[in-house]
Design an enzyme around this catalytic site. Structure first.
Site, mmCIF file in Angstrom:
data_model
loop_
_atom_site.group_PDB
_atom_site.id
_atom_site.type_symbol
_atom_site.label_atom_id
_atom_site.label_comp_id
_atom_site.label_asym_id
_atom_site.label_seq_id
_atom_site.Cartn_x
_atom_site.Cartn_y
_atom_site.Cartn_z
ATOM 1 N N ASP A 91 0.808 -1.206 0.080
ATOM 2 C CA ASP A 91 0.134 -0.010 -0.146
ATOM 3 C C ASP A 91 0.891 1.246 0.016
ATOM 4 O OD1 ASP A 91 -2.052 -1.970 0.402
ATOM 5 O OD2 ASP A 91 -1.852 -1.631 2.547
ATOM 6 N N GLU B 138 -11.346 -0.635 -3.862
ATOM 7 C CA GLU B 138 -10.603 -0.131 -2.497
ATOM 8 C C GLU B 138 -9.188 0.675 -3.051
ATOM 9 O OE1 GLU B 138 -9.419 -3.358 -0.176
ATOM 10 O OE2 GLU B 138 -7.711 -4.011 -1.339
#
Length: 488
Positions: free
Chosen positions: A60, A237
């Site tokens: 991420d 997401e």
């Protein structure tokens, strides 16, 4: 980050000794800050470092644009227990920069579960970190939170205080908050499980009234419906926003966090009402996905930054370098941070290509007599096309010549076992082994031309060159612009 079913769930490389200095002077991405007499770095040639992975075991990933000359990085750690920040004057420098722990989860209670997907933003002279956290009694009771620091350096843990939770319309699974300013308004975009919708997470947007709160009703702008968005889990997401060319581009990630993980794209007109879900159009297919040939699996949860030249857009993402995972992919630690150049099509839309593998700078070749077109491969043959959307088919690397010293070979980026080779006058791209009888026909000598171009002379025939002929790539004698190529 995707939650489990129980909750519903570039090594730095050169172009070869002979190639480095020559290509460096030709790349349009390398015009800033020349260093006379010095070979340019891969970042100066290609536009961004080719260190790959850039940072190991950091998922991420988020890299800021330079702030006072420094890039800052944060991302998820495999232990999901802390938030880290590192900084460097170059993107490549982040690879070896010291890492500071600026916040650790408490020993128990609220926010003592999984800590996911931090993002670092500079807003009105202060630093903010948006992150998701679970609780000690339920590590997947994920909610969004904000940290704030008034210090100039976000690596200093002394400056950080918790601003609290970002509350939304539903007290339910929410994560991956990002923020951006556009047309005088600041927005928050995030992923959330809405109780009335039978998917894991959808994407929402709202206008903010402070860096830690929203002022408008959340608007759902995307939900997973297509096959590539619902593999393993039905997930949208990891949003990331880039405003360019009169449009707002919003990337997101979809499906489970294994090799099926991939990126999609939403687009809105820059003048549209971004709080109207009708303003957003989803590209039908994924824009960035696993590419077996480069052994990059599950690319996603990206962010964007800009290269040291201040112009070149850079895609930041994580991916594994193997497909098979033992156990839950959420707990496999080897999602590594990677970066590569983001390209733009003539119509102003982004071109992502494929997640590239290890190697030196990547180049595209345009004939000097057709500057809007690129050399590309298709069905094992090279040709020259304009308006190419298959970016990776136009990307190559110069490598030491398969025929030995004094020559260079041109290797495909998306099929790295294939090299440009001339076979009976046809310019192909096929597998070739170094030192094989075929190696001489896949090796070239580079000849510099006026105006910054080059010609590619066949290593086995000093009178023969690669030549553009009305969309074809052929072999023939030197012929000015027809045998001159510009590199970018």
């Amino acid at each position: 980050m995707t939650y489990p079913m129980s909750r519903r769930v570039l090594l730095r490389g050169g172009l070869g000794v002979a190639a480095t200095g020559m290509v460096a002077g030709l790349s349009s991405a390398a015009t800033a800050g020349p260093r006379p007499g010095a070979a340019r770095t891969d970042a100066e040639v290609y536009g961004v470092t080719t260190v790959d992975p850039l940072i190991t075991r950091r998922a991420d990933p988020f890299i800021t644009r330079p702030v006072a000359g420094t890039y800052y990085f944060t991302g998820s750690v495999p232990e999901y227990d802390r938030i880290v920040v590192r900084g460097a004057s170059t993107i490549a420098g982040l690879a070896t920069a010291a890492e500071s722990v600026i916040w650790r989860r408490p020993a128990s209670g609220r926010m003592a579960g999984h800590i996911w997907a931090p993002e670092l933003h500079r807003i009105d002279g202060r630093w903010y970190i948006y992150f998701a956290a679970g609780d000690s009694d339920n590590v997947f009771r994920i909610r969004m939170y904000v940290l704030e620091s008034g210090l100039a350096d976000p690596r200093d843990p002394a400056g950080w205080t918790l601003r609290g939770q970002i509350t939304t319309e539903w007290d339910d699974f929410s994560l991956d908050a990002t923020t951006f300013a556009h047309a005088g308004r600041r927005y928050l975009v995030w992923a959330q499980a809405e109780p009335e919708i039978a998917v894991n997470t959808s994407l929402y947007i709202a206008e903010m009234n402070t860096p830690w709160s929203i002022r408008t009703k959340p608007v759902r702008i995307a939900t997973p419906t297509r096959a590539w968005e619902t593999q393993g889990f039905a997930v949208n997401e990891g949003p990331a926003v880039l405003v360019r060319n009169g449009r707002v581009f919003l990337t997101f990630s979809a499906s489970a966090t294994d090799a099926r993980y991939c990126m999609g794209l939403l687009t809105a007109d820059a003048g549209a009402n971004l709080l109207d879900n009708r303003s957003w159009v989803k590209t039908p297919d994924p824009v960035f996905a696993t590419w077996e040939q480069t052994r990059r699996y599950g690319p996603g949860h990206n962010s964007f930054t800009v290269a040291e030249d201040g112009v070149t857009d850079v895609l930041v993402y994580h991916a594994r370098d193997y497909r098979d995972i033992t156990g839950d992919p959420l707990y496999d630690p080897n999602r590594h941070t990677r970066v590569q150049r983001l390209y733009w099509h003539g119509d102003g839309s982004p071109l992502f290509g494929v997640p590239v593998g290890e190697g030196g700078p990547i180049v595209r070749l345009s004939p000097a007599d057709a500057r809007g077109a690129f050399v590309r491969h298709w069905e094992y043959v090279l040709r020259v096309d304009s308006g190419v959307r298959e970016l990776a088919d136009t990307q190559f690397r110069f490598v030491p010549g398969l025929a030995g010293a004094g020559t260079e070979s041109l290797r495909s980026v998306n099929f790295p076992d294939r090299y440009v080779r001339v076979v009976d006058g046809t310019v192909q791209i096929v597998p070739v082994a170094a030192g094989s009888p075929e190696a001489i026909s896949a090796s070239f000598r580079r000849v510099p031309r006026d105006g910054g171009g080059i010609s590619l002379q066949l290593a086995g025939d000093a009178t023969a060159y690669l030549r553009h002929d009305r969309g074809r790539l052929i072999v023939g004698p030197a012929a000015g612009n027809r045998t001159t190529f510009l590199l970018s």
